[in-house]
Design a protein around this motif. Structure first.
Motif, short mmCIF file in Angstrom:
data_model
loop_
_atom_site.label_atom_id
_atom_site.label_comp_id
_atom_site.label_asym_id
_atom_site.label_seq_id
_atom_site.Cartn_x
_atom_site.Cartn_y
_atom_site.Cartn_z
N GLN A 256 43.71 45.56 39.27
CA GLN A 256 42.63 45.12 39.93
C GLN A 256 42.02 43.77 39.16
OE1 GLN A 256 40.06 46.93 42.27
NE2 GLN A 256 39.74 44.52 42.24
N ALA A 257 42.17 43.69 37.87
CA ALA A 257 41.52 42.42 37.30
C ALA A 257 42.54 41.03 37.76
CB ALA A 257 41.98 42.69 35.65
N ASP A 260 41.35 40.06 41.01
CA ASP A 260 40.20 39.44 40.93
C ASP A 260 40.28 37.91 40.33
OD1 ASP A 260 38.86 41.86 41.97
OD2 ASP A 260 38.15 42.53 40.02
N ARG A 290 33.66 45.22 36.83
CA ARG A 290 35.07 44.44 37.13
C ARG A 290 34.68 43.02 36.66
NH1 ARG A 290 36.14 45.54 43.35
NH2 ARG A 290 36.84 43.55 43.43
N GLN A 293 35.86 43.42 33.06
CA GLN A 293 37.07 43.46 32.92
C GLN A 293 37.91 42.17 33.27
OE1 GLN A 293 39.32 45.75 31.92
NE2 GLN A 293 38.06 47.54 31.95
#
Ligand SMILES: Nc1ncnc2c1ncn2[C@@H]1O[C@H](COP(=O)(O)OP(=O)(O)OP(=O)(O)O)[C@@H](O)[C@H]1O
Length: 521
Positions: A256-257, A260, A290, A293
């Motif tokens: 996910q990071a 992003d 998020r 992160q």
């Protein structure tokens, strides 16, 4: 002081003895899991001569003789030279390996410092240097080691990644050199390995400091684990299971990071770690957890260890500020480099200290005739570009390149003549100098251009104006600015001289600048 001793069994071949089903299954399952990655790779086995790694070596010998392993790993023993007896242990390990017909290499290591971490670092360095790129190193870490590692990290306040413990398969790199650490026994209990070692009568080296040492790990092993086991006899297996669950969670968080990061990063993720830039507006659109992160990963790029939570919080604060204060600087001393984190307008910058030092090197003005890029034969395929160094340090070179053929396309003159007549002038942008970018309607002073183009404070001494000039000009304006450059951007300039405007802009297209860096990633 206690010292190590060899468990007094004779050294004998162990191949014919029965192997341990449980230990063998864990090994073979792990081998199947990483089968694709293991394919065609050389495997080494790191053996201290202690119970666990000697047991792993013994199991490999047995599986090989049973035809379940196609190749026997080669043993590596590192002699740290820290104990008086260390040469003796090395000879013992070599002797045992010989009895099993297992190749064995003894590697001396220079340890700087006296703690366990320094010895481990030296050990990996010396083994990595001995192995080939991408080779695999087998380690005998087991479930009890894993539980201790997780507990140790827990009391240090680790996050998801740290609490996922040691990984069964991990690529470890140092500069350009990579090796893989393979730990097939992370789910195996120490007691099972001990029982196997006893059954085979393995003459392992017993290091009493493992149990009585005064470091945190041995303290946890000796004092804490038995207490926890009173509350739950399965504590080791349970902590190991938690680590596995967290490892999966960590993979999800990282993915996910990374996604992003891709969407909020300005510039290339591939460029060397000199300057990394984030878009604050895009960052702010993400949910807070998020954002944290993402900043954790953004800051920690290019570094082996992550930043402290406090720094992540401070950077998050900086990103949330709505005033126009661009002076705030946050510092982070990573393992490889030191960094300054700054904000300029809606961008966050992570600047390495080497990069900031480079930005302070003055730029000297220079003038270059373009003769040699059009001579002798401009149409020849191997005409090389004209390269001009703008700013140079040991690590980073900023270079201007003028493509061949540039002038011939431009001016309706015989190539040779054009080259002799035309020169490029390169100078730092003066705050008072007035320039007009191709997009603006009026010329602006250098000072105003900083604002219009959004040049952060630390980049302002790194703006360069490239002008075209005619050495034998009689009538035309003798210096026509064609390009404004920063280390990462370029802006084509416009001239009021109508006769020269198109030529200048065409020449600008043929000029580019780039950074070459041997900064390690
Ligand atoms: N001197 C060494 N030479 C080669 N490999 C080593 C050495 N010391 C440790 N290792 C490897 O690193 C792993 C973990 O090291 P650690 O210090 O926890 O083990 P140990 O208690 O010294 O020995 P063992 O795990 O063999 O009982 C070992 O299982 C072994 O694979």
């Amino acid at each position: 002081m206690t010292s190590s001793a060899i468990i007094p069994y004779p050294i004998e071949p162990i191949a014919a003895l029965p192997s341990d089903e449980h230990l063998a299954a864990a090994f073979l399952n792990s081998m199947a899991e990483y089968g694709t990655q293991l394919h065609a790779r050389r495997i080494w086995l790191a053996c201290s001569g202690g119970r666990d790694s000697l047991a792993l070596a013994a199991l490999c010998v047995q599986l090989y003789r049973q035809g379940k392993l196609s190749l026997l790993p080669q043993m590596l023993h590192v002699d740290h030279g820290l104990q008086a007896d260390s040469q003796h242990w090395a000879a013992h390990v070599a002797h045992w390996a010989k009895a099993q017909q297992m190749p064995c290499h003894i590697l001396p290591a220079q340890v700087t410092g006296s703690d366990e971490q320094a010895a481990r670092q030296a050990r990996y360095d010396v083994m990595r240097a001995y192995m080939n790129q991408e080779d695999v190193l087998l380690l005998a870490h087991h479930a009890d080691d894993q539980a201790e590692t997780v507990l140790m990290r827990l009391i240090q306040g680790a996050g998801v990644s740290g609490l996922s413990g040691m990984q069964p398969w991990r690529v470890q790199s140092q500069g350009a050199h990579r090796m893989v650490l393979w730990r097939p026994w992370l789910t195996i209990r120490r007691a099972d390995i001990s029982a196997y070692a006893r059954r085979l009568k393995l003459p392992y080296i017993d290091d009493p400091t493992n149990a009585t040492g005064d470091n945190v790990r041995s303290g946890l092993r000796r004092d804490i684990m038995p207490v926890l086991a009173k509350y739950n006899p399965n504590v080791i297996d349970n902590i190991t299971r938690s680590a596995q669950l967290l490892s999966d969670a960590d993979t999800t968080v990282r993915a996910q990071a990374a996604q992003d990061l891709q969407q909020t990063t300005i510039g290339s993720l591939q460029q060397p770690p000199l300057q990394r830039v984030l878009n604050v507006d895009k960052l702010a659109k993400l949910p807070l957890y998020r954002q944290r992160q993402l900043l954790h990963h953004w800051l920690g790029q290019d570094e082996p260890l992550p930043p402290a939570k406090q720094l992540v919080d401070d950077v998050l604060n900086l990103s949330q500020r709505s005033d126009h204060n661009h002076q705030t600087e946050l510092f982070w001393q990573g393992r490889k480099h030191a960094y300054t984190i700054r904000r300029y307008r809606q961008q966050l910058y992570r600047l390495s200290s080497d990069w900031l030092a480079w930005l302070n090197i003055p730029i000297t003005a220079q003038e270059r005739t373009l003769a040699h890029i059009v001579l002798p034969d401009v149409s020849s395929v191997d005409s090389s570009p004209l390269s001009i160094n703008l700013r140079t340090s040991e690590d980073v070179i900023w270079q201007l390149q003028v493509a061949p053929n540039a002038l011939v396309r431009l001016l309706d003159n015989p190539a040779g003549e054009v080259g002799h007549q035309t020169a490029l002038k390169i100078r730092p942008l003066d705050r008072q100098q007035r320039l007009k970018t191709a997009l603006s309607t009026r010329p602006q002073s250098g000072k105003k251009l900083y604002q219009t183009l959004g040049i952060p404070i630390w980049l302002r001494e790194s703006l360069i104006v490239v002008s075209m000039t005619f050495l034998n000009a009689e009538t035309v304006e003798n210096e026509i600015p064609i390009l404004l450059l920063s280390p990462f951007d370029r802006w084509i300039l416009s001239t009021d001289d109508l006769a020269m405007r198109t030529e200048a802009q065409t020449l600008a297209v043929f000029i580019d600048s780039h950074l070459c860096s041997n900064h390690t990633r």
